[in-house]
Design an enzyme around this catalytic site. Structure first.
Site, PDB file in Angstrom:
ATOM      1  N   LYS A  14     -17.481  -0.240   6.044  1.00 56.87           N
ATOM      2  CA  LYS A  14     -17.997  -1.190   5.062  1.00 56.87           C
ATOM      3  C   LYS A  14     -19.506  -1.034   4.858  1.00 56.87           C
ATOM      4  O   LYS A  14     -20.011  -1.119   3.737  1.00 56.87           O
ATOM      5  CB  LYS A  14     -17.678  -2.610   5.525  1.00 56.87           C
ATOM      6  CG  LYS A  14     -17.835  -3.657   4.438  1.00 56.87           C
ATOM      7  CD  LYS A  14     -17.281  -5.001   4.911  1.00 56.87           C
ATOM      8  CE  LYS A  14     -17.350  -6.050   3.819  1.00 56.87           C
ATOM      9  NZ  LYS A  14     -16.787  -7.338   4.279  1.00 56.87           N
ATOM     10  N   GLU A  50       0.813  -1.218   0.000  1.00 56.14           N
ATOM     11  CA  GLU A  50       0.000   0.000   0.000  1.00 56.14           C
ATOM     12  C   GLU A  50       0.845   1.267   0.000  1.00 56.14           C
ATOM     13  O   GLU A  50       0.431   2.304  -0.510  1.00 56.14           O
ATOM     14  CB  GLU A  50      -0.965   0.021   1.187  1.00 56.14           C
ATOM     15  CG  GLU A  50      -2.107  -0.984   1.076  1.00 56.14           C
ATOM     16  CD  GLU A  50      -1.748  -2.354   1.627  1.00 56.14           C
ATOM     17  OE1 GLU A  50      -0.562  -2.585   1.962  1.00 56.14           O
ATOM     18  OE2 GLU A  50      -2.659  -3.205   1.726  1.00 56.14           O
ATOM     19  N   MET A  62      24.309   8.459   1.881  1.00 59.76           N
ATOM     20  CA  MET A  62      24.240   9.774   2.508  1.00 59.76           C
ATOM     21  C   MET A  62      24.563   9.706   3.997  1.00 59.76           C
ATOM     22  O   MET A  62      25.218  10.581   4.542  1.00 59.76           O
ATOM     23  CB  MET A  62      22.853  10.394   2.283  1.00 59.76           C
ATOM     24  CG  MET A  62      22.742  11.820   2.761  1.00 59.76           C
ATOM     25  SD  MET A  62      23.986  12.890   2.023  1.00 59.76           S
ATOM     26  CE  MET A  62      23.047  13.620   0.684  1.00 59.76           C
ATOM     27  N   PHE A 100     -11.726  -6.808  14.117  1.00 57.83           N
ATOM     28  CA  PHE A 100     -10.661  -7.317  13.265  1.00 57.83           C
ATOM     29  C   PHE A 100     -10.296  -6.271  12.207  1.00 57.83           C
ATOM     30  O   PHE A 100     -11.163  -5.760  11.511  1.00 57.83           O
ATOM     31  CB  PHE A 100     -11.111  -8.619  12.590  1.00 57.83           C
ATOM     32  CG  PHE A 100     -10.079  -9.161  11.631  1.00 57.83           C
ATOM     33  CD1 PHE A 100      -8.832  -9.577  12.090  1.00 57.83           C
ATOM     34  CD2 PHE A 100     -10.347  -9.227  10.264  1.00 57.83           C
ATOM     35  CE1 PHE A 100      -7.878 -10.053  11.208  1.00 57.83           C
ATOM     36  CE2 PHE A 100      -9.393  -9.715   9.380  1.00 57.83           C
ATOM     37  CZ  PHE A 100      -8.152 -10.126   9.857  1.00 57.83           C
ATOM     38  N   GLN A 101      -9.034  -5.946  12.112  1.00 57.89           N
ATOM     39  CA  GLN A 101      -8.507  -4.962  11.166  1.00 57.89           C
ATOM     40  C   GLN A 101      -9.127  -3.576  11.328  1.00 57.89           C
ATOM     41  O   GLN A 101      -9.305  -2.838  10.371  1.00 57.89           O
ATOM     42  CB  GLN A 101      -8.632  -5.459   9.722  1.00 57.89           C
ATOM     43  CG  GLN A 101      -7.798  -6.717   9.511  1.00 57.89           C
ATOM     44  CD  GLN A 101      -7.560  -7.061   8.064  1.00 57.89           C
ATOM     45  OE1 GLN A 101      -8.396  -6.802   7.206  1.00 57.89           O
ATOM     46  NE2 GLN A 101      -6.410  -7.661   7.786  1.00 57.89           N
TER      47      GLN A 101
HETATM   48  C1  LIG Z   1      12.528   5.560   5.160  1.00 55.23           C
HETATM   49  C2  LIG Z   1      13.819   6.181   5.487  1.00 55.23           C
HETATM   50  N1  LIG Z   1      14.642   5.605   6.389  1.00 55.23           N
HETATM   51  C3  LIG Z   1      15.831   6.170   6.689  1.00 55.23           C
HETATM   52  C4  LIG Z   1      16.218   7.343   6.108  1.00 55.23           C
HETATM   53  C5  LIG Z   1      17.552   7.972   6.467  1.00 55.23           C
HETATM   54  N2  LIG Z   1      18.419   8.028   5.293  1.00 55.23           N
HETATM   55  C6  LIG Z   1      18.560   9.146   4.557  1.00 55.23           C
HETATM   56  S1  LIG Z   1      19.552   8.939   3.248  1.00 55.23           S
HETATM   57  C7  LIG Z   1      19.829   7.331   3.645  1.00 55.23           C
HETATM   58  C8  LIG Z   1      20.726   6.471   2.814  1.00 55.23           C
HETATM   59  C9  LIG Z   1      20.142   6.184   1.493  1.00 55.23           C
HETATM   60  O1  LIG Z   1      20.882   5.153   0.917  1.00 55.23           O
HETATM   61  P1  LIG Z   1      20.719   4.765  -0.602  1.00 55.23           P
HETATM   62  O2  LIG Z   1      19.297   4.639  -0.946  1.00 55.23           O
HETATM   63  O3  LIG Z   1      21.565   3.608  -0.908  1.00 55.23           O
HETATM   64  O4  LIG Z   1      21.198   6.074  -1.365  1.00 55.23           O
HETATM   65  P2  LIG Z   1      22.633   6.780  -1.455  1.00 55.23           P
HETATM   66  O5  LIG Z   1      22.664   7.831  -0.386  1.00 55.23           O
HETATM   67  O6  LIG Z   1      23.670   5.748  -1.270  1.00 55.23           O
HETATM   68  O7  LIG Z   1      22.596   7.387  -2.805  1.00 55.23           O
HETATM   69  C10 LIG Z   1      19.155   6.991   4.812  1.00 55.23           C
HETATM   70  C11 LIG Z   1      19.232   5.675   5.470  1.00 55.23           C
HETATM   71  C12 LIG Z   1      15.314   7.929   5.190  1.00 55.23           C
HETATM   72  N3  LIG Z   1      15.577   9.085   4.599  1.00 55.23           N
HETATM   73  N4  LIG Z   1      14.148   7.327   4.895  1.00 55.23           N
END
Ligand SMILES: Cc1ncc(C[n+]2csc(CCOP(=O)(O)OP(=O)(O)O)c2C)c(N)n1
Lengths: 168, 558
Positions: free
Chosen positions: B160, B48, B470, B110-111
């Site tokens: 529902k 979803e 990042m 439920f749900q």
């Molecule tokens: C749902 C979610 N969880 C954690 C983060 C924290 N976060 C920001 S950037 C990042 C790393 C992203 O890694 P990747 O998708 O491999 O991209 P890259 O930075 O290597 O290009 C994380 C864990 C986030 N922004 N969103």
């Protein structure tokens, strides 16, 4: 920082109060006092909130409140001449033959009503602005306050100034 | 009399809805049964969260309200991240959820989950439909609220028995919306417009700071016209990319944490900042006291609450950006062009271009540049979150609004791929690319099944560094390279894609980039490109958290 009195006219719909109250918490504003009730229009309600903050913070909360779809009008009464009232019910220790007469005298001075008399206690009902109620509460403390219930503040501007929109 | 389910689809038809993204379940069985014979196109996602991101991507690509549908409880809860994403970026989405019957509400059935309570802080408005009689009106209200003013997500929770119950519905009369508590201000106040124009006429070092509001109001043309008429340089936020063509003489690129040097210096030195459809986000301002410290601020925004929220404003203009800009274009103020200032800005731009080493290694910036050159103005770029997102923002040349789709405010990893599905469905004639990290892609990788099933031609460009890049970058710079849980073991994405029936290629060398991109673009249907990039590449320049935006850490200069 000072207490601001906001009068919020809302649609009388389920969930409105949690939208309004939730906004205060979420954005980090406290609610000092809250009063909700019907108003002159059957499909609207009026929420009166007292919140402490500087003018800028209150300006922001007013704008955020106005963004709620079910908020019709927000008025800040802080800087305009208005009437404000709260009610308190105070159950005080007051035994006949002992301190009861003094308590009754105090009640009289504050134009509070005695709404219940028990063996050892009386219940006072006092109406007024926040400071009046605070003052009575202070004076009664020496006799022993058993329980205290206080409503939120309600407020209305004096004279021709209105907190309702000009829809009529 | 019509069933609630029928009313739902008649009112969606009245709103012009052609496509919805959804996932079935118990409480939406009556809705799905109605859908079975409906003209609405339904795309079955595999989670979803993807449905709501797809609806969001559809909305951002097309400017129309996007719609998603989920069942009660777990289905509804799976929407929350996507609703919050749309809320932070003011994307117009209507999320429809099933709910347990009204007779069971509040009994932990439920749900059952209180999805209106859960989404209260992340929706523009939401509804729990109490009776079939109110369903039609509520749907029309929801579309109106989502798509007008400062746009945003609206959730409609439908028990529902409301969908199985019957009521009268008349598309003409029930779609007349009137909300006394909601009347967005569209026109700028004439006195403020005049005041702004007087101030602009006196400005020596004016700068336009344009954001997502320009895109959503459809005001890009007016913005460019205004900038040209007054010779005012323009910097955009992440959300504002495409508001002015990147190769326009007055465009300085993005500002803020990973903004261009030119833009960040210009903000710091300007004497008048014209903020248009922006919200002074902390990723833009850095240390807010040092943001445009010498400038008067004119702020145009449709949301009065944004004015003065983070930064003091001298001349507020509440109104629709496009309308306000038109009003400003009509004022006959004149002024000699700020030659000196424009020359200074042009010099920064020339002196400090976006740069990266050219040393034969496979650099992500190069891949983005190649893609940009190859598409040459065509296409829609959607991104995940992290370094991939910033490299895409910095190195792709955006020429028009709605060409760039990214989760700015919430920064939701896993947004890009499903949002790209939505964009591709909305704009079938445009190439749609999801620029991804290997981490983010794995957050909604199951949608490979969706693109395969419907042959949705999304091209996934993985900038694969086997890191949560990042976060690793921050650990490198601010935590002494202590790479705590940011290294990702290798995944064979080509084989994963193939298992879903989607073709893919792995690329390791710069000389293979162009051909790989061409292959992907020339293939009908979805494609996965797995680029194994320099693992510890950083996004530069960078403003450390809490620093002033002219205090950047710079990358290597060429
Ligand atoms: C749902 C979610 N969880 C954690 C983060 C924290 N976060 C920001 S950037 C990042 C790393 C992203 O890694 P990747 O998708 O491999 O991209 P890259 O930075 O290597 O290009 C994380 C864990 C986030 N922004 N969103």
């Amino acid at each position: 920082m000072r207490p601001h009195t906001l009068s919020i006219l809302v649609e009388n719909k389920p969930g409105v109060l949690s939208r309004v109250a939730g906004l205060f918490t979420r954005r980090g504003y406290n609610i000092e006092s809250l009063a909700v009730g019907t108003c002159e229009e059957p499909d609207m309600s009026r929420i009166t909130v007292v919140s402490i903050g500087d003018d800028e913070a209150i300006e922001q909360i007013k704008k955020q409140l106005n963004k709620l779809i079910e908020v019709i009008k927000v008025s800040d009464l802080t800087y305009s001449d208005h009437v404000a009232r709260e009610i308190a019910l105070i159950k005080v220790h007051a035994e006949a033959g002992s301190t009861r007469a003094e308590v009754m005298q105090l009640a009289d001075n504050f134009r509070a009503r005695i709404v219940d008399v028990g063996k050892k206690t009386v219940i006072l009902e006092v109406t007024g602005d926040t400071s009046k109620i605070n003052a009575l509460e202070d004076l009664l403390r020496q006799y022993g306050i058993k329980e205290l219930v206080r409503t939120g503040k309600i407020a209305m501007p004096r004279g021709s100034k209105m907190i309702s929109p000009k829809y009529r | 009399m019509k069933s609630g389910a029928k009313i739902l689809f008649e009112s969606l038809a009245k709103e012009g809805v052609e496509t919805i993204f959804g996932y079935p379940g118990g409480s939406v069985l009556p809705i799905y049964d109605e859908l079975y014979d409906s003209d609405v196109r339904h795309i079955l996602v595999r989670h979803e969260q993807a449905a709501v991101h797809a609806a969001d991507g559809y909305a951002r690509a097309s400017g129309k309200v996007g719609v998603c549908l989920a069942t009660s409880g777990p289905g509804a809860c799976n929407l929350v991240t996507g609703i919050a994403t749309a809320y932070m970026d003011s994307a117009p989405v209507v999320a429809i959820t099933g709910q347990v019957p009204t007779t069971l509400l509040g009994r932990d059935a439920f749900q059952e989950s209180d999805i209106t309570g859960i989404t209260l802080p992340v929706t523009k408005h939401n509804y729990l439909v109490p009776r079939t009689e109110e369903l039609g009106r509520i749907i029309h209200e929801a579309f109106y609220i989502a798509g007008s003013g400062r746009q945003g997500p609206v959730l409609i929770d439908i028990p529902k028995d409301v969908t199985t119950g019957t009521a009268e519905y008349n598309a003409e009369s029930d779609s007349l919306v009137s909300l006394r508590g909601y009347q967005p201000t569209l026109q700028g106040h004439p006195r403020m417009i005049e005041k702004a124009m007087n101030r602009i006429a006196r400005a020596e070092r004016p700068l336009i700071y344009a954001g997502g509001g320009v895109i959503s109001s459809g005001g890009s043309e007016e913005l460019v016209q205004f900038a040209e008429q007054w010779h005012i340089p323009v910097t955009t936020t992440l959300m504002g990319l495409g508001a002015i063509p990147c190769d326009h003489e007055l465009c300085l690129g993005m500002l803020g944490m990973h903004g261009t040097e030119c833009a960040n210096y210009a903000v710091t030195e300007c004497d008048l900042l014209i903020a248009v459809g922006v919200r002074f986000d902390d990723r833009v301002t850095g240390k807010v006291e040092a943001f445009a410290p010498n400038a008067d601020v004119i702020h145009i925004d449709i949301d009065p609450a944004e004015i003065g929220k983070n930064k003091r404003v001298d001349i507020p203009i509440v109104g629709d950006v496009r309308i306000a800009l038109r009003q400003m274009l009509q004022e006959n103020e004149s002024r000699t062009s700020p030659r000196q200032w424009n020359e200074r800005v042009a010099q920064w731009k020339e002196e400090f271009p976006a740069n990266y080493p050219d040393d034969g290694k496979l650099r992500p910036q190069f891949i983005v540049k190649e893609l940009s050159d190859l598409l040459n103005g065509r296409g829609i770029i959607v991104t995940e979150v992290g370094q991939n997102q910033m490299w895409a923002a910095q190195h792709f040349c955006f020429r028009r609004p709605r060409q760039w789709i990214s989760s700015g405010g919430l920064g939701t990893m896993g947004y890009g791929f499903p949002a790209a599905i939505g964009a591709a469905v909305a704009c079938p004639d445009e190439p749609v690319i999801d620029i991804a990290g290997d981490g983010s892609f794995q957050m909604n990788i199951q949608e490979l099944a969706t693109v395969a099933q419907y042959n949705i031609p999304v091209k996934v460009v993985i900038l694969n560094n086997q890191f949560l890049g990042m976060v690793r970058q921050w650990q490198e710079l601010f935590y002494e390279r202590r790479y705590s849980f940011t290294e990702l073991p290798p995944v064979d994405f080509v084989r994963v894609a193939e298992a879903y029936g989607v073709p893919g290629i792995r690329v390791d060398a710069p000389e293979d980039v162009r051909a790989a991109l061409e292959t992907a673009l020339n293939t009908d249907g979805p494609f996965v490109l797995d680029f194994h990039i320099e693992r510890e590449e950083n996004v530069m320049p960078m403003v450390p958290a809490g620093a002033a935006i002219n205090e950047m850490i710079l990358g290597e200069r060429k």
